[in-house]
Design an enzyme around this catalytic site. Structure first.
Site, PDB file in Angstrom:
ATOM      1  N   ASN A 205       0.873  -1.182   0.000  1.00  0.00           N
ATOM      2  CA  ASN A 205       0.000   0.000   0.000  1.00  0.00           C
ATOM      3  C   ASN A 205       0.905   1.226   0.000  1.00  0.00           C
ATOM      4  O   ASN A 205       1.477   1.576   1.030  1.00  0.00           O
ATOM      5  CB  ASN A 205      -0.886  -0.020   1.257  1.00  0.00           C
TER       6      ASN A 205
ATOM      7  N   LYS B  89       0.090   4.191  -0.273  1.00  0.00           N
ATOM      8  CA  LYS B  89      -0.600   5.374   0.274  1.00  0.00           C
ATOM      9  C   LYS B  89      -0.411   6.566  -0.673  1.00  0.00           C
ATOM     10  O   LYS B  89      -0.290   6.359  -1.882  1.00  0.00           O
ATOM     11  CB  LYS B  89      -0.108   5.690   1.688  1.00  0.00           C
TER      12      LYS B  89
ATOM     13  N   HIS C 181      -9.728   0.702   4.883  1.00  0.00           N
ATOM     14  CA  HIS C 181      -8.435   0.962   5.540  1.00  0.00           C
ATOM     15  C   HIS C 181      -8.684   1.924   6.707  1.00  0.00           C
ATOM     16  O   HIS C 181      -9.514   2.823   6.609  1.00  0.00           O
ATOM     17  CB  HIS C 181      -7.449   1.567   4.536  1.00  0.00           C
TER      18      HIS C 181
ATOM     19  N   GLU D 143      -7.189   4.417   7.750  1.00  0.00           N
ATOM     20  CA  GLU D 143      -7.055   5.851   7.433  1.00  0.00           C
ATOM     21  C   GLU D 143      -8.326   6.366   6.765  1.00  0.00           C
ATOM     22  O   GLU D 143      -8.717   7.517   6.944  1.00  0.00           O
ATOM     23  CB  GLU D 143      -5.805   6.076   6.569  1.00  0.00           C
TER      24      GLU D 143
ATOM     25  N   GLU E 133      -5.442  -5.094  10.716  1.00  0.00           N
ATOM     26  CA  GLU E 133      -4.470  -4.017  10.860  1.00  0.00           C
ATOM     27  C   GLU E 133      -4.781  -3.225  12.129  1.00  0.00           C
ATOM     28  O   GLU E 133      -5.623  -2.312  12.101  1.00  0.00           O
ATOM     29  CB  GLU E 133      -4.543  -3.080   9.659  1.00  0.00           C
TER      30      GLU E 133
ATOM     31  N   GLY F 108       1.899   2.520  10.610  1.00  0.00           N
ATOM     32  CA  GLY F 108       2.778   3.661  10.405  1.00  0.00           C
ATOM     33  C   GLY F 108       3.451   4.150  11.675  1.00  0.00           C
ATOM     34  O   GLY F 108       4.040   5.233  11.694  1.00  0.00           O
TER      35      GLY F 108
ATOM     36  N   SER G 262       3.165  -1.887  10.442  1.00  0.00           N
ATOM     37  CA  SER G 262       4.610  -1.807  10.676  1.00  0.00           C
ATOM     38  C   SER G 262       5.333  -3.129  10.433  1.00  0.00           C
ATOM     39  O   SER G 262       6.254  -3.475  11.164  1.00  0.00           O
ATOM     40  CB  SER G 262       4.908  -1.260  12.074  1.00  0.00           C
TER      41      SER G 262
HETATM   42  C1  PEP Z   1      -0.979   0.161   5.881  1.00  0.00           C
HETATM   43  O1  PEP Z   1      -1.008   1.285   5.443  1.00  0.00           O
HETATM   44  O2  PEP Z   1      -1.881  -0.632   5.576  1.00  0.00           O
HETATM   45  C2  PEP Z   1       0.122  -0.232   6.757  1.00  0.00           C
HETATM   46  C3  PEP Z   1       0.099  -1.419   7.305  1.00  0.00           C
HETATM   47  O3  PEP Z   1       1.115   0.681   6.941  1.00  0.00           O
HETATM   48  P1  PEP Z   1       2.533   0.437   7.691  1.00  0.00           P
HETATM   49  O4  PEP Z   1       3.096  -0.841   7.134  1.00  0.00           O
HETATM   50  O5  PEP Z   1       3.358   1.628   7.326  1.00  0.00           O
HETATM   51  O6  PEP Z   1       2.250   0.341   9.136  1.00  0.00           O
END
Ligand code: PEP
Length: 275
Positions: A17, A19, A103, A105, A175, A181, A220
């Site tokens: 992803n 982003k 997601h 976000e 997640e 992040g 992460s």
């Molecule tokens: C994500 O955006 O779905 C995600 C898992 O981000 P990160 O790996 O940066 O935590």
């Protein structure tokens, strides 16, 4: 507690992803750096979700590499006066195979509700895409002991909208919001516990379909923690944000997904089979 009495039928799935990152030139450089490593990798399925304006560029760059294209979002509407929205049909037309839905976000920054996420899931299926349903709890919800309840109600909204047979055509990504992040990853044990809970909820609907469904972990994931996460029984791959912008790190995560596969002969169908 074992939640799967058969091995996952198929290779792990690793989804990048990106982003809201990238430029035309930067994307080309990143794919250029990634391809030599990834093209040698049978035994893992990889998809990349770039920002919408770069879908066409990525469709061209990925071509016949076997790496799939995905979208970070999808409209719940099919067509019409919905300024700024992108329909499932448009995404399919651009060559997408996957669409992320819900997601965290999108949920937290853009107010997407469970009901809207459920409609997006359905819209993705209608367009022939594989929806990747993102579920996750905030740190407050976890500390209050509400993780399973939150995940359960996010999942229920989609189950009620589409039913288990349709839900099983998608992928689920757990997640934890507090791990996205932040550099703070769920431990393999924490992640496995929630994945097992999700699989049990699915198994209550249809045990065979639940065992087959791919449950990804995101939050992460890095080159140095991927192997341990992917080794968990109910973790079938990863949704990777930050680390997917670094070619070496992303390739290492994909390699970790291959080495976490059960040995050949453990009941898996042929490599690269899809579900
Ligand atoms: C994500 O955006 O779905 C995600 C898992 O981000 P990160 O790996 O940066 O935590």
């Amino acid at each position: 507690m074992p939640t799967r009495n058969t091995p996952a039928p198929g290779p792990k799935l690793v989804i990048a992803n990106w982003k809201m990152h990238g430029t035309h030139a930067g994307n080309a450089r990143l794919i250029d750096a990634l391809l030599p490593g990834l093209s040698a990798m049978a035994g893992v399925q990889v998809a990349i979700c770039p920002p919408m304006p770069y879908l066409a560029q990525l469709a061209g760059l990925l071509g016949r590499t076997g790496i799939c294209l995905g979208a970070q979002n999808i409209s719940e509407r099919a067509e019409g006066a919905f300024t700024g929205e992108v329909s499932g049909q448009m995404l399919a037309d651009m060559g997408c195979g996957y669409a992320l839905v819900g997601h965290s976000e999108r949920r937290s920054l853009y107010g997407e509700t469970d009901a809207q996420v459920a409609m997006k899931f359905e819209a993705a299926l209608r367009a022939g895409l594989t929806p990747v349903l993102c579920l996750g709890e905030t740190i407050h919800q976890r500390r209050a002991g509400n993780t399973n309840a939150v995940i359960g109600s996010q999942l229920k909204a989609v189950l009620e909208q589409v039913g288990m047979a349709q839900l099983a055509k998608g992928v689920i990504a757990y997640e934890p919001v507090w791990a996205i992040g932040t550099g703070e990853t769920a431990s393999p044990t924490q992640a496995q516990a929630v994945h097992a809970h999700i699989r049990q909820l699915l198994a209550a609907q249809d045990p065979a379909a639940a065992a087959r469904m791919r449950l990804l972990y995101g939050g992460s994931v890095k080159a140095d923690n991927a192997a341990q996460l992917f080794a968990q029984q109910d973790i079938d791959g990863g949704l990777i944000g930050g680390a997917s912008l670094d070619a070496d790190a992303f390739a290492a995560i994909c390699r970790a997904a291959i080495s976490a596969e059960p040995p050949v002969g453990a009941g898996l169908p042929a490599k690269n089979s899809t579900r």
